[in-house]
Design an enzyme around this catalytic site. Structure first.
Site, PDB file in Angstrom:
ATOM      1  N   GLU A 113       0.751  -1.199  -0.068  1.00 24.79           N
ATOM      2  CA  GLU A 113       0.152   0.010   0.099  1.00 24.79           C
ATOM      3  C   GLU A 113       0.661   1.229  -0.020  1.00 24.79           C
ATOM      4  O   GLU A 113       2.262   1.234   0.156  1.00 24.79           O
ATOM      5  CB  GLU A 113      -0.885  -0.171   1.311  1.00 24.79           C
ATOM      6  N   HIS A 239      -9.375   9.233   2.665  1.00 23.79           N
ATOM      7  CA  HIS A 239      -8.819   7.793   1.630  1.00 23.79           C
ATOM      8  C   HIS A 239      -9.092   8.378   0.374  1.00 23.79           C
ATOM      9  O   HIS A 239     -10.260   9.205   0.059  1.00 23.79           O
ATOM     10  CB  HIS A 239      -9.772   6.678   1.962  1.00 23.79           C
ATOM     11  N   ARG A 285      -1.141   8.884   1.646  1.00 24.60           N
ATOM     12  CA  ARG A 285      -2.425   9.133   1.208  1.00 24.60           C
ATOM     13  C   ARG A 285      -2.748  10.711   1.534  1.00 24.60           C
ATOM     14  O   ARG A 285      -3.648  11.093   0.613  1.00 24.60           O
ATOM     15  CB  ARG A 285      -3.541   8.567   2.438  1.00 24.60           C
ATOM     16  N   HIS A 346     -11.895   9.143   6.225  1.00 25.19           N
ATOM     17  CA  HIS A 346     -11.479   7.988   6.538  1.00 25.19           C
ATOM     18  C   HIS A 346     -11.038   7.593   7.884  1.00 25.19           C
ATOM     19  O   HIS A 346     -11.478   6.486   8.319  1.00 25.19           O
ATOM     20  CB  HIS A 346     -10.514   7.351   5.499  1.00 25.19           C
ATOM     21  N   ARG A 381      -1.451   8.997   8.920  1.00 26.25           N
ATOM     22  CA  ARG A 381      -1.168   7.330   9.381  1.00 26.25           C
ATOM     23  C   ARG A 381      -0.702   6.537   8.073  1.00 26.25           C
ATOM     24  O   ARG A 381      -1.243   6.835   7.022  1.00 26.25           O
ATOM     25  CB  ARG A 381      -2.540   7.020   9.780  1.00 26.25           C
TER      26      ARG A 381
HETATM   27  C1  SIN Z   1      -7.281   0.314   2.406  1.00 25.27           C
HETATM   28  O1  SIN Z   1      -7.685  -0.838   2.162  1.00 25.27           O
HETATM   29  O2  SIN Z   1      -7.455   1.033   1.560  1.00 25.27           O
HETATM   30  C2  SIN Z   1      -7.554   0.943   3.700  1.00 25.27           C
HETATM   31  C3  SIN Z   1      -6.400   0.393   4.715  1.00 25.27           C
HETATM   32  C4  SIN Z   1      -6.223   1.375   5.863  1.00 25.27           C
HETATM   33  O3  SIN Z   1      -6.890   2.369   5.836  1.00 25.27           O
HETATM   34  O4  SIN Z   1      -5.298   1.102   6.612  1.00 25.27           O
END
Ligand code: SIN
Length: 549
Positions: A113, A239, A285, A346, A381
């Protein structure tokens, strides 16, 4: 109602902590809707930890610190990262089934991610949270020392004069001994030696959110009203990719889709992230959400698109079964069509300020999960660090209770006053509540969103103060209802976010203020506390270490 431990909330933090505390004494878990109505249950991506041979604690620590924009506490980050593998092993032991891949040295299939320099996210496809919630609930429901009550809305914390073992250095003269809880139409005292706020985040403060309906900041609002220190509320994480569809309220398209090669494109089909960050679609993010916001404002379009059509169709159906099915049900075949997406609120990086054991500044009160501000996330975060934080701090807090158990166990739980409704009457007009719900969420979205200005924040403050007074008056004059309690909480949380945002005169992490577009040279945390002026009158006190002026 009386128990050794009262746990408010039934997500990963509350359930993990409840299971560990049940080894010491009796536990009551209350949750305001059904037990699975939690943000955990919706979590798609997974849980980040150093599991592979070629990953390292140093690398995860650095990625977390970089994402946190200078505001994470390195000691906390290191502790959390080092505990990760052990906590994941515990989850497996209680029955969580992560996807495995024998090609990896760890045996786990690992997702990637934004902001992570390698693959380190253990997952259960795009249903990770649901799998964790299932396993934890199974254990909790069958535990003889744990009682789990659904449809119990907590109104406020029970505070009495006195001390609590383990909080010897606290400046508070009063301690928390449980909470007033709505049960059907009446409010009852649930008394406990230790109370844990694990009630999740604040997403419902905003018009658009990926969060479930329960996220009204109840834990933070109650703790603040009781006098707890609350920190860094300006850092709301948006998000980047929430599904944009008229019939969808809050469906997330996991960042793991970008981790597997998904590319953000505009209406013209052109990728745009290369204009904003060398990590492109896998930037952190804050950067990606702001980039989308800018693209939308410049082009005037309603959404951007996430394109993963270049990946094999069978692979996508297997790796992202929920996203595939949900999008298909809305006429979007992710194996052939780019997915329309917009940013949405988010995650709250701030919250009830806690120490390394999850203890708040109030004796007897613990805060865990998204309700807490532990020092891990700082100004932004890192993806998939929140499930990790929840299990690590649940473990720390339970170990703290264990350490002080002899003394805690000896202490009597004091009697408290029954809930008093005074001269309250029934509010005949629900529209008064619903109107303010809508007004707050729109105000916060339009004036206190991804990109902020002092002008909009000042206007928001003025309007929110008026709404807050209105809501507070209703709360005092009419019988409480869950809808009214939640409204009371979101109005306070909104004020805290606005005032924290106005207080941070710089741009850092998730907080971008156009009047102060750069980072200030000195790094400070925002810490607020309620200062009582007289009965029912208070102001927000900014503690000394806060501010950047
Ligand atoms: C996601 O799956 O994008 C959310 C994961 C997160 O918020 O850490």
């Amino acid at each position: 109602m009386k128990s050794d431990f009262l746990v408010i909330g039934s997500g990963i933090a509350g359930l993990s902590y409840a299971l560990k505390c049940a080894e010491l004494g009796t536990v009551i878990v209350v949750t305001k809707k059904k037990d699975i109505d939690t943000a955990t249950n919706l979590a798609q991506g997974g849980i980040a930890a150093v599991l592979e041979k070629d990953d390292s604690v140093e690398s995860h620590v650095n990625d977390t610190l970089l994402s946190g924009a200078g505001l994470s506490d390195e000691k906390i980050v290191r502790m959390v990262v080092e505990s990760g593998p052990q906590r994941i092993a515990e989850l497996v032991e209680i029955g969580v089934s992560f996807v495995m891949d024998q090609k990896n040295s760890s045996g786990y299939s690992l997702g990637r991610e934004g902001g992570h320099s390698c693959r380190r996210v253990a997952h259960a496809y795009d249903l990770t949270g649901r799998e964790i919630e299932r396993a934890l609930l199974e254990k909790v429901r069958s535990h003889e020392r744990i009682q789990l009550f659904e449809e119990r809305m907590v109104v406020d914390l029970l505070m009495v004069k006195g001390k609590c073992p383990g909080w010897e250095n606290s400046h508070h003269k009063r301690k928390c001994v449980g909470a007033y809880v709505m049960e059907g139409g009446s409010v009852k005292a649930y008394r406990a030696k230790i109370t844990a706020l694990c009630s999740g985040g604040v997403g419902k403060v905003y018009l658009y959110t990926t969060n479930p309906d329960i996220t009204t900041g109840d834990g933070v609002a109650m703790a603040f009203r009781a006098g707890a220190d609350v920190s860094n509320m300006e850092f709301v994480q948006f998000h980047p990719t929430c599904l944009y569809h008229p019939k969808e309220k809050n469906f997330l398209i996991s960042e793991a889709v970008r981790g597997e090669g998904g590319i953000l494109i505009g209406e013209d089909g052109e990728p745009f992230m290369q204009k904003y960050d060398s990590r492109k679609d896998l930037a952190t993010r804050d950067t990606v959400a702001r980039a989308i916001d800018k693209e939308l404002k410049e082009t005037g379009e309603d959404c951007v698109y996430l394109d993963i059509t270049h990946r094999d169709a069978d692979y996508l159906k297997n790796r992202f079964p929920t996203i595939y099915q949900r999008c298909l049900s809305r006429g979007i075949d992710i194996t052939k069509d780019p997915i329309p997406v917009v940013p949405a609120a988010h995650y709250m990086c701030g919250g009830v300020k806690t120490d390394i054991d999850g203890k708040s500044s109030i004796p007897g009160l613990i805060a865990l999960g998204e309700t807490a501000c532990t020092g891990l996330h700082g100004g932004n975060r890192l993806a998939s660090n929140s499930l990790l934080e929840a299990v690590v701090f649940a473990d720390r807090a339970a170990k703290f209770c264990n350490k002080y158990w002899d003394n805690l166990n000896k202490s009597e739980i004091p009697e408290v006053d029954d809930w008093k409704s005074g001269n309250a009457t029934k509010l005949g007009e629900e529209i008064l509540i619903n109107h303010n719900w809508d007004a707050i969420r729109r105000l916060m979205w339009n004036y206190v969103g991804i990109v902020r200005s002092m002008k909009r924040l000042s206007l928001a403050k003025k309007r929110m103060e008026a709404i807050y007074d209105d809501v507070d008056q209703h709360y005092r004059e009419y019988f409480v209802t869950p809808n009214m309690i939640e409204l009371r909480n979101i109005s306070l949380i909104s004020l805290l976010i606005i005032q924290s945002a106005m207080h941070r005169k710089e741009s850092r992490g998730l907080h971008f203020l156009i009047d102060y577009p750069k980072k200030a040279p000195n790094i400070k945390q925002t810490v607020f506390r309620r200062k009582r002026i007289e009965k029912n009158t208070w102001e927000i006190e900014v503690l000394k270490e806060a501010g950047n002026e």
